[in-house]
Design an enzyme around this catalytic site. Structure first.
Site, PDB file in Angstrom:
ATOM      1  N   SER A   1       3.467  -2.317  -5.314  1.00 49.95           N
ATOM      2  CA  SER A   1       2.403  -2.964  -4.291  1.00 49.95           C
ATOM      3  C   SER A   1       3.065  -3.306  -2.796  1.00 49.95           C
ATOM      4  CB  SER A   1       0.861  -3.601  -4.703  1.00 49.95           C
ATOM      5  OG  SER A   1       0.230  -2.542  -4.484  1.00 49.95           O
TER       6      SER A   1
ATOM      7  N   LYS B   1       7.583  -3.123  -1.977  1.00 50.96           N
ATOM      8  CA  LYS B   1       8.335  -3.615  -0.733  1.00 50.96           C
ATOM      9  C   LYS B   1       8.840  -4.638  -0.863  1.00 50.96           C
ATOM     10  CE  LYS B   1       3.358  -3.473   0.945  1.00 50.96           C
ATOM     11  NZ  LYS B   1       2.741  -1.957   1.551  1.00 50.96           N
TER      12      LYS B   1
ATOM     13  N   TRP C   1      -4.045   5.458   0.444  1.00 48.29           N
ATOM     14  CA  TRP C   1      -4.363   4.275   0.987  1.00 48.29           C
ATOM     15  C   TRP C   1      -2.268   4.114   1.499  1.00 48.29           C
ATOM     16  CZ3 TRP C   1      -6.275   1.439   4.773  1.00 48.29           C
ATOM     17  CH2 TRP C   1      -5.964   0.705   4.622  1.00 48.29           C
TER      18      TRP C   1
ATOM     19  N   HIS D   1      -3.455   3.202  -8.535  1.00 47.19           N
ATOM     20  CA  HIS D   1      -2.341   2.494  -7.226  1.00 47.19           C
ATOM     21  C   HIS D   1      -2.416   1.383  -8.648  1.00 47.19           C
ATOM     22  CE1 HIS D   1      -1.010   0.119  -4.951  1.00 47.19           C
ATOM     23  NE2 HIS D   1      -1.155  -1.219  -5.246  1.00 47.19           N
TER      24      HIS D   1
HETATM   25  C1  GCU Z   1      -3.384  -4.033  -0.119  1.00 44.64           C
HETATM   26  C2  GCU Z   1      -2.507  -3.342   0.821  1.00 44.64           C
HETATM   27  C3  GCU Z   1      -0.880  -2.897   0.691  1.00 44.64           C
HETATM   28  C4  GCU Z   1      -0.475  -3.237  -0.764  1.00 44.64           C
HETATM   29  C5  GCU Z   1      -1.000  -3.942  -1.804  1.00 44.64           C
HETATM   30  C6  GCU Z   1      -0.833  -4.315  -2.412  1.00 44.64           C
HETATM   31  O1  GCU Z   1      -3.569  -2.664  -0.835  1.00 44.64           O
HETATM   32  O2  GCU Z   1      -3.246  -2.791   2.474  1.00 44.64           O
HETATM   33  O3  GCU Z   1       0.236  -2.439   2.136  1.00 44.64           O
HETATM   34  O4  GCU Z   1       0.760  -2.828  -0.698  1.00 44.64           O
HETATM   35  O5  GCU Z   1      -2.817  -4.397  -0.957  1.00 44.64           O
HETATM   36  O6  GCU Z   1      -0.040  -5.218  -2.506  1.00 44.64           O
HETATM   37  O7  GCU Z   1      -1.189  -4.436  -3.749  1.00 44.64           O
END
Ligand code: GCU
Length: 442
Positions: free
Chosen positions: A277, A281, A368, A418
Site C-alpha cells: 500500500s 509506493k 481503489w 487490499h
Molecule cells: C489509502 C490511500 C492509498 C494507500 C492506502 C494505504 O487507501 O488512498 O493510496 O495505498 O491508504 O496505504 O493503506
C-alpha cells in the site's frame, strides 16, 4: 428518508477534518470506458527527443528520470547521514522456539542515542552457514505487530490509535503483539532460508500532514547530496521540491541497508524489499533510487505507486494530493487537475529498478488501487527491461486471478481484498528463489 444523524455526523467530521471532507467531494471513476487515453511518456526517449538505444544510454536516462521524479513527485532526499552509527540493543539466539536469532539494532541517525533513531528488528534463521538473503519491509504498527514473539521491544513512537490492534493513546501496548502477524509470516520466511528485517515506518516520520515537524525531515536538509552534515539550525519549512513523507520512509530503508552491509550474518547484496500500500509506493521509490536493493516488491501500491497516474480509475492524483498531501512534494500538487502535464508516469518508476527483478502484486477487489492500471504500468516498463536482454513482463494480456507470472518483472492478481496474504508471500518467495541466484555481484 435517510436518518439525519449520520448526515450530521459526516458534516461535523467534515468540519473537523477539512481535507477528508474536500477529498470526499472528488469524483472517483470506476468505469473502464472513462479512464482517459492520454499517451504515456516513453521511458526510452530522453526529454530532448533522443532515443535510448543501449543500456549505457539508459544510465543517463535513468538520471534524467530520477531528477524528474524528485522534482515533480516525491522530492529530493538527502544522502547517508555523516554521523550514522549502529548499536545492537538485544540479541536472543533462541527466538521463535529456536528457529531464529532475534537481534534489535538502533540506527542512530545523528550518531547519538538521544537523537532520531530507527529501531531495526532482525531475525536470522538459525543453522544457516553463510550470509543469507534478507526480506525487508517497513511495518505500519510497530515491530511487535509482525509476530507475537514476547521478546520484541515495544515501541514508544507515536502511532495512530487503533484499539483493535492494541494501539491506545497513540502508543503500542502489549495487546499490539502480533496484530499484523497475518501479513508477515515470519516463520515461513525464515524456514525458506531468508533473514527477516523490519522497521516501524513512524520511526522515520509520523504519518500525518504535520509529521515532518517531528520526523527526519525536520533534522536533515534535503540537499540531494550523498553526504549530509548534521543540520545546525532547526528546519522550519520545506521547499516545494524537498522530500515528502514517502521520500523520508524510503530514505530510512536505505539506512537499513547501510546497517545490513555491516552485518556479516546476512548478504547485503541480496536484500529483497517488500512494501504494502503506501509502503508499496515507498518500496518502489526506495528501489528506484538505491540500487543496493536486489529485488523490489510492490503490493497493492496503487496511486503514487505502481498504478499509472494518467489512468483515471479508483484513487486519482487529485484525491491522493487532497487526502495525503504530505506523502509527495509541493510541486506534485500542480498535477492534481492536470495529470497529462506530469513529465513522468509510474511505469517509469518501475523501470528505474531495471534490470533488477521487480514484482507488482494486485488484488482483485482492490479497485481503489486500480489493479489493471498496475498491470499496464508493469507492462509499459518492459521495454527498458528488454533493452537489458531480459524478458521484462512475460504476459501479453492481464493475467487472470491466481495466474502468477515470474518473469524479470513479476506480476499476480490475487483473489480478495487490499491486504497481504500467504498467497502473496508464496509467490514472492518463489520469485526471489528464482531470481536471486542469477543476479550478478555488483
Ligand atoms: C489509502 C490511500 C492509498 C494507500 C492506502 C494505504 O487507501 O488512498 O493510496 O495505498 O491508504 O496505504 O493503506
Amino acid at each position: 428518508m435517510k436518518p439525519l444523524f449520520p448526515a450530521l455526523f459526516a458534516l461535523a467530521l467534515g468540519c473537523l477534518l477539512p481535507s477528508a471532507h474536500a477529498a470526499e467531494a472528488i469524483p472517483i471513476n470506476y468505469d473502464e470506458a472513462k479512464v482517459g487515453n492520454d499517451p504515456l511518456p516513453d521511458p526510452l526517449t530522453f526529454a530532448n527527443g533522443r532515443p535510448v538505444k543501449s543500456p549505457r544510454a539508459w544510465r543517463e536516462r535513468r538520471q534524467e528520470l530520477l531528477e524528474l521524479f524528485q522534482t515533480h513527485v516525491y522530492g529530493r532526499s538527502p544522502g547517508r547521514p555523516r554521523d550514522l552509527a549502529f548499536a545492537v540493543t538485544s540479541t536472543d539466539p533462541n527466538a521463535l522456539g529456536g528457529l531464529a536469532t532475534r537481534k534489535e539494532v538502533d540506527l542512530r541517525l545523528t550518531g547519538k542515542a538521544n537523537g532520531p533513531v530507527i529501531h531495526l528488528l532482525l531475525y536470522l534463521p538459525n543453522g544457516a552457514t553463510s550470509g543469507v538473503p534478507v526480506m525487508l519491509g517497513l511495518n505500519f504498527e510497530g515491530n511487535p505487530c509482525v509476530n507475537p514473539d514476547p521478546g520484541i521491544t515495544l515501541p514508544t513512537a507515536w502511532m495512530r490509535d487503533h484499539k483493535e490492534a492494541g494501539i491506545v493513546n497513540n502508543r503500542a501496548t502489549e495487546a499490539s503483539r502480533g496484530c499484523q502477524a497475518s501479513r508477515w509470516n515470519v516463520e515461513k520466511i525464515l524456514r525458506r532460508g531468508y533473514a527477516f528485517a523490519t522497521v516501524y515506518y513512524g520511526d522515520l516520520e509520523p504519518d500525518h500532514p504535520d509529521g515532518w515537524k517531528s520526523g527526519v525531515r525536520s533534522v536533515f536538509p534535503a540537499t540531494g547530496g550523498r553526504t549530509v552534515a548534521k543540520s545546525r539550525e532547526p528546519i522550519t519549512a520545506l521547499p516545494d521540491d524537498a522530500w515528502g513523507a514517502i521520500g523520508a520512509w524510503a530514505w530510512g530503508l536505505s539506512r537499513v541497508v547501510d546497517y545490513l552491509e555491516t552485518d556479516h550474518a546476512v548478504d547485503a547484496r541480496k536484500v529483497v524489499l517488500m512494501g504494502h500500500s503506501r509502503l508499496g509506493k515507498t518500496a518502489l521509490w526506495a528501489g528506484a533510487q538505491d540500487e543496493r536493493f536486489a529485488i523490489v516488491i510492490s503490493n497493492n501500491s496503487g496511486e503514487g505507486g505502481a498504478a499509472l497516474a494518467r489512468r483515471d480509475f479508483g484513487e486519482n492524483v487529485r484525491r491522493i494530493n487532497t487526502s495525503f498531501p504530505h506523502w509527495f512534494n509541493g510541486h506534485f500538487k500542480r498535477y492534481s487537475t492536470n495529470v497529462a502535464a506530469l513529465p513522468v508516469d509510474q511505469h517509469e518508476l518501475i523501470a528505474l529498478t531495471a534490470p533488477r527483478p521487480i514484482y507488482v502484486a494486485s488484488a482483485e477487489q482492490d479497485k481503489w488501487a486500480d489493479p489493471r492500471g498496475e498491470f499496464l504500468s508493469a507492462q509499459a516498463a518492459s521495454p527498458v527491461y528488454r533493452l537489458f536482454g531480459t524478458d521484462g513482463l512475460a504476459a501479453p494480456e492481464w493475467p487472470a486471478v491466481h495466474q502468477p507470472v515470474h518473469s524479470t518483472i513479476g506480476y499476480h492478481l490475487r483473489a480478495g481484498a487490499h491486504d497481504v496474504l500467504d498467497y502473496d508471500w508464496d509467490q514472492w518467495l518463489a520469485f526471489a528463489d528464482k531470481h536471486l541466484p542469477a543476479m550478478k555481484r555488483r
